[in-house]
Motif scaffolding. Structure first.
Motif, PDB file in Angstrom:
ATOM      1  N   ILE A   1       6.483   4.644  -3.285  1.00 40.48           N
ATOM      2  CA  ILE A   1       5.417   3.736  -2.859  1.00 40.48           C
ATOM      3  C   ILE A   1       4.816   4.197  -1.538  1.00 40.48           C
ATOM      4  O   ILE A   1       3.594   4.159  -1.345  1.00 40.48           O
ATOM      5  N   GLY A   2       5.670   4.642  -0.618  1.00 42.12           N
ATOM      6  CA  GLY A   2       5.184   5.102   0.682  1.00 42.12           C
ATOM      7  C   GLY A   2       4.282   6.314   0.567  1.00 42.12           C
ATOM      8  O   GLY A   2       3.293   6.438   1.301  1.00 42.12           O
ATOM      9  N   THR A   3       4.606   7.217  -0.364  1.00 39.78           N
ATOM     10  CA  THR A   3       3.781   8.407  -0.589  1.00 39.78           C
ATOM     11  C   THR A   3       2.424   8.036  -1.168  1.00 39.78           C
ATOM     12  O   THR A   3       1.384   8.525  -0.728  1.00 39.78           O
ATOM     13  N   ILE A   4       2.423   7.144  -2.163  1.00 35.41           N
ATOM     14  CA  ILE A   4       1.179   6.756  -2.825  1.00 35.41           C
ATOM     15  C   ILE A   4       0.311   5.879  -1.922  1.00 35.41           C
ATOM     16  O   ILE A   4      -0.896   6.072  -1.807  1.00 35.41           O
TER      17      ILE A   4
ATOM     18  N   LEU B   1       7.407  12.630  -7.175  1.00 34.04           N
ATOM     19  CA  LEU B   1       6.959  11.613  -8.127  1.00 34.04           C
ATOM     20  C   LEU B   1       5.731  10.867  -7.597  1.00 34.04           C
ATOM     21  O   LEU B   1       4.806  10.562  -8.350  1.00 34.04           O
ATOM     22  N   GLY B   2       5.740  10.589  -6.289  1.00 35.81           N
ATOM     23  CA  GLY B   2       4.601   9.917  -5.672  1.00 35.81           C
ATOM     24  C   GLY B   2       3.331  10.732  -5.805  1.00 35.81           C
ATOM     25  O   GLY B   2       2.249  10.193  -6.087  1.00 35.81           O
TER      26      GLY B   2
ATOM     27  N   GLY C   1       3.789   5.679   4.443  1.00 28.33           N
ATOM     28  CA  GLY C   1       5.084   6.279   4.735  1.00 28.33           C
ATOM     29  C   GLY C   1       6.191   5.368   4.231  1.00 28.33           C
ATOM     30  O   GLY C   1       6.041   4.151   4.157  1.00 28.33           O
ATOM     31  N   SER C   2       7.326   5.960   3.881  1.00 25.18           N
ATOM     32  CA  SER C   2       8.413   5.194   3.250  1.00 25.18           C
ATOM     33  C   SER C   2       9.141   4.266   4.214  1.00 25.18           C
ATOM     34  O   SER C   2       9.730   3.267   3.790  1.00 25.18           O
TER      35      SER C   2
END
Length: 249
Positions: A17-20, A207-208, A24-25
């Motif tokens: 989620i942080g990547t997308i 994955l992000g 940031g995570s």
């Protein structure tokens, strides 16, 4: 020591989620980690977790690093993350958790209500944004949201944005790891989770990036803000419940 696999699964979700979302995570990882470990342990884990995730982001989104922003935002970030890291040892952990919860709620509500907010793209704002994000990262464990807002003013191409942000974040994490270690935040428990978090950082970022091709970033950004709001409220509610429970007994 028994490994908490639910926590590791949540760490993977936080990284994706942080990547997308572009925040940031840590904005997800820190409050989620507080449900399983004490605040100082989470700070230590966040630093070592981010080192791996940011290395993978730099590799996967390596096009067009913005060297000017690396200087204007990165240098004050590194200086102030050290200040924030040292202050985290002085301030009571419960107080830091309250500040974190309020910060998450205020930040998410601000951008859900005022999505058009922008920061002027100049040197002064870059330095101030870098200093605030670094200080927040050192004190509360998360500062990517402030840095993301500052960098958004410069309208970078998506890959360049993520790569530049990740490089600055890497410098921040590298610096605060030494401070947190000196503070005693990184011990046997945190190092036990190190290999798991390292792999999660790499896999979650990959994955992000793949998911980012199929989901418009702005739509996911709004969903991320809602997640941040809920986590912030849960953090405050958990602290209130613990306080009430201790007060009643």
């Amino acid at each position: 020591m028994k490994i908490n696999y639910i926590f590791l699964l949540l760490a993977l979700v936080a990284e994706i989620i942080g990547t997308i979302g572009g925040f940031g995570s840590s904005v997800f990882f820190v409050p989620l980690g507080n449900f399983y470990f004490d605040f100082y342990s989470v700070l230590g884990m966040t630093a070592i977790f981010h080192l791996s995730s940011n290395v993978s982001k730099i590799f996967l989104f390596k096009k067009g690093l913005d060297k000017k922003l690396l200087l204007y935002i990165g240098v004050p970030s590194v200086l102030f993350v050290i200040v924030g890291g040292f202050l985290s040892k002085i301030v009571n952990s419960s107080a830091l958790e309250i500040v974190l919860g309020v910060f998450l709620v205020a930040f998410s509500l601000l951008f859900l209500i005022k999505s058009e907010i922008i920061i002027l793209p100049n040197k002064k704002n870059s330095v101030i944004g870098g200093a605030l994000s670094g200080f927040s990262a050192g004190l509360l464990g998360t500062g990517g949201a402030i840095r993301g807002l500052t960098m958004a003013a410069f309208n970078l191409e998506k890959s360049a944005f993520i790569a530049t942000s990740a490089f600055i974040d890497f410098m921040i994490d590298f610096s605060r790891t030494f401070v947190y270690y000196g503070n005693g935040y990184i011990g046997k428990q945190e190092l036990t989770y190190l290999p798991f978090l390292f792999v999660i950082g790499l896999v979650g970022t990959y994955l992000g990036k793949r998911i980012l091709h199929y989901i418009p970033q702005e739509k996911f950004r709004k969903l991320s803000l809602i997640f941040i709001l809920l986590i912030g409220l849960a953090t405050i509610a958990g602290l209130a419940f613990n306080y009430w429970d201790s007060f009643s007994s």
